[in-house]
Design a protein around this motif. Structure first.
Motif, short mmCIF file in Angstrom:
data_model
loop_
_atom_site.label_atom_id
_atom_site.label_comp_id
_atom_site.label_asym_id
_atom_site.label_seq_id
_atom_site.Cartn_x
_atom_site.Cartn_y
_atom_site.Cartn_z
N GLU A 376 2.74 0.89 -9.68
CA GLU A 376 1.62 1.30 -8.84
C GLU A 376 1.52 0.43 -7.59
OE1 GLU A 376 -1.94 1.32 -11.17
OE2 GLU A 376 -1.57 3.36 -11.90
N VAL A 377 1.32 1.13 -6.48
CA VAL A 377 1.13 0.46 -5.19
C VAL A 377 -0.15 1.00 -4.57
CG1 VAL A 377 3.59 0.10 -4.83
CG2 VAL A 377 2.50 2.17 -3.95
N ALA A 378 -0.64 0.32 -3.53
CA ALA A 378 -1.84 0.77 -2.82
C ALA A 378 -1.42 1.38 -1.49
CB ALA A 378 -2.79 -0.40 -2.58
N GLY A 379 -1.91 2.58 -1.21
CA GLY A 379 -1.55 3.19 0.06
C GLY A 379 -1.87 4.66 0.08
N SER A 380 -1.16 5.37 0.92
CA SER A 380 -1.37 6.80 1.13
C SER A 380 -0.32 7.58 0.35
CB SER A 380 -1.28 7.14 2.62
OG SER A 380 -1.22 8.54 2.82
N ARG A 381 -0.77 8.42 -0.56
CA ARG A 381 0.18 9.21 -1.34
C ARG A 381 1.00 10.13 -0.44
NH1 ARG A 381 1.01 11.09 -6.50
NH2 ARG A 381 -0.71 9.81 -7.27
N GLY A 382 0.35 10.77 0.52
CA GLY A 382 1.07 11.69 1.39
C GLY A 382 2.16 10.99 2.19
N GLN A 383 1.86 9.81 2.72
CA GLN A 383 2.87 9.10 3.50
C GLN A 383 4.01 8.61 2.61
OE1 GLN A 383 1.12 6.05 5.94
NE2 GLN A 383 -0.36 7.44 6.89
N LEU A 384 3.70 8.13 1.40
CA LEU A 384 4.77 7.68 0.51
C LEU A 384 5.62 8.86 0.04
CD1 LEU A 384 2.79 5.03 -1.59
CD2 LEU A 384 4.43 4.63 0.25
#
Length: 488
Positions: A376-384
């Motif tokens: 798990e990472v923190a960020g934007s699902r769409g961008q990843l």
């Protein structure tokens, strides 16, 4: 006035002058007060010594008219009733003591008082003469015939003035009491001249009034010259920046002084900013030019097919038109995403499982093997999703047979690796492929390749998520792209 103090040099000069002026005034006031206090104390000590001298004589029984009094200092001897019984010979006026009287008025019948009417203890005959002789002997020759008086401490110190033989001056008066057996309690007032104090204070004040403005002028001039010299490189930077703005030539640079101070760091930072701005503007120009070219091709192709379809419906290539439309849509989406990234769009802070994203993006693709753990990472699902999708698209374009995707953990990092079995990427081109609109195989048809934005978008998204995207040789040959992101 606003223009005069609108420069740093003027404000620095004014501030330095004001600070020095305040310091000088404070120091001058302290010096004057200390000097005045010391000299007043000295005058008080002189007055006390003079009073003690007279008190000693009174305690020894010395008559008033035989007291040894300095004619240059005002002295008064006052009895318990406040009557002046002795004073300086030429004393004409006095203030600041127990009485303003200047002429002594001895009381009749006091022992040792030559201004009285005589001894009234007896009269006539030898007995009277003998008594008179005994009294005269007691009053004049033998000091031990009378008991010494008790001398007290200084009761008070006061300021006043006195006129002696026509000369008026200010004095510091000391009052010293003495208890005598025959004349009761007497108080001696003696003055110490304040002329030295007034002269010294006036001289010091005059020196300060003359010297302080000169010193302030020197400070202002030195500060003006020093700040002028120190700010000369700043003026050079300003003028060069004005010239750059007027000419719009971002290739120019401001002069950097050969120093290690704040101005030199400002010049270096300014040049770094200009370099970054030049790079950004140049990249923006290339971006606009390449975007125009990339959009022109599918639009022109689509228009041609539609025009042919209008004239000859049987010749309309519907699948080709759809393909060009999809390609146009993808290029437009990539350009919009790059524009948002360049505008500073943040990645967000949602928790995203990178392994799930990899499995989702690989679903439905041929010859793609996935081995993904939870990371798990923190960020934007769409961008990843866009990052992994672009990496898979690039790997499938260059792979001979298979593409592998793996997701795992490495310390505090989530690592996603996409490998193909193609020809790989030459070491000299491993950074260049992440530039926008770069395609290493220029002979490759646009139908088989992309617009050269996928890898650039992937690296930008990785950097904004606090991670990295690199490429190296895969163990089985081909290229291996490794995405590293901090774990949530």
């Amino acid at each position: 006035m606003r223009r005069l103090f609108g420069s740093v040099r003027s404000r620095a000069t004014l501030a330095a002058t004001l600070v020095v002026a305040v310091a000088l005034v404070a120091a001058g006031a302290a010096v004057l007060l200390s000097l005045r206090s010391n000299l007043i104390d000295q005058a008080g000590n002189d007055a006390e010594r003079t009073a003690q001298n007279v008190v000693t004589q009174l305690a020894a029984g010395k008559p008033y008219d035989q007291l040894d009094i300095d004619d240059d200092s005002p002295v008064q001897v006052v009895d318990a009733n406040g009557t002046l019984v002795a004073a300086t010979e030429d004393l004409e006026r006095i203030s600041g003591t127990g009485t303003d009287a200047v002429k002594p008025q001895p009381r009749t019948g006091d022992a040792g008082d030559t201004g009285g009417t005589g001894n009234t203890a007896g009269s006539g005959g030898e007995d009277a003469d003998d008594d008179a002789d005994d009294g005269k002997s007691d009053a004049s020759g033998d000091d031990t015939a009378q008991d010494a008086g008790e001398i007290g401490d200084v009761s008070e110190l006061t300021d006043g003035s006195a006129t002696i033989d026509g000369d008026t001056a200010d004095y510091r008066f000391a009052a010293v009491p003495v208890d005598t057996d025959d004349r009761g309690t007497l108080t001696v007032y003696a003055g110490g001249s304040l002329e030295a104090e007034q002269s010294a204070v006036n001289t010091a004040l005059t020196v300060m009034l003359i010297g302080f403005p000169l010193l302030l002028g020197v400070v202002a001039a030195v500060t003006w010259l020093v700040t002028r010299r120190a700010l000369r490189p700043v003026e050079g930077i300003r003028s060069e920046m004005a010239a750059i703005t007027a000419s719009e030539d971002l290739a120019r640079r401001v002069p950097e002084p050969d120093t290690h101070d704040e101005v030199a760091r400002l010049a270096r930072t300014t040049n770094e900013t200009l370099a970054a701005l030049e790079t950004s503007v140049e990249r923006q120009r290339r971006f606009v030019a390449d975007a125009s070219h990339e959009l022109r091709s599918p639009i022109a192709s689509l228009r041609t097919q539609l025009e042919v379809g209008v004239a000859h419906p049987e010749l309309l290539d519907v699948p080709g038109a759809v393909e060009d439309t999809v390609r146009l849509q993808r290029v437009a989406a990539d350009l919009l995403l790059l524009a948002r990234l360049d505008a500073g769009e943040g990645p967000g802070d949602k928790r995203v499982d990178l392994g799930e994203v990899a499995r989702r993006e690989a679903r439905g693709r041929q010859n793609v093997a996935v081995e993904a753990d939870v990371a798990e990472v923190a960020g934007s699902r769409g961008q990843l999703e866009r990052v992994l999708g672009n990496l898979l698209d690039n790997a499938q374009r260059h792979a001979r047979e298979a593409v592998t995707v793996s997701v795992g953990r490495d310390g505090g990092w989530a690592v996603a690796a996409v490998a193909d079995d193609g020809d790989g990427v030459a070491e000299a081109d491993r950074e260049r492929i992440f530039e926008r609109f770069v395609r290493l195989d220029e002979a490759r048809t646009r139908d088989d390749g992309g617009a050269g934005l996928g890898l650039a978008i992937a690296r930008d998204v990785a950097a904004r998520h606090g991670g990295t995207l690199t490429v190296r040789d895969a163990p089985a040959g081909g290229a291996l792209f490794e995405l590293r992101l901090p774990l949530a």
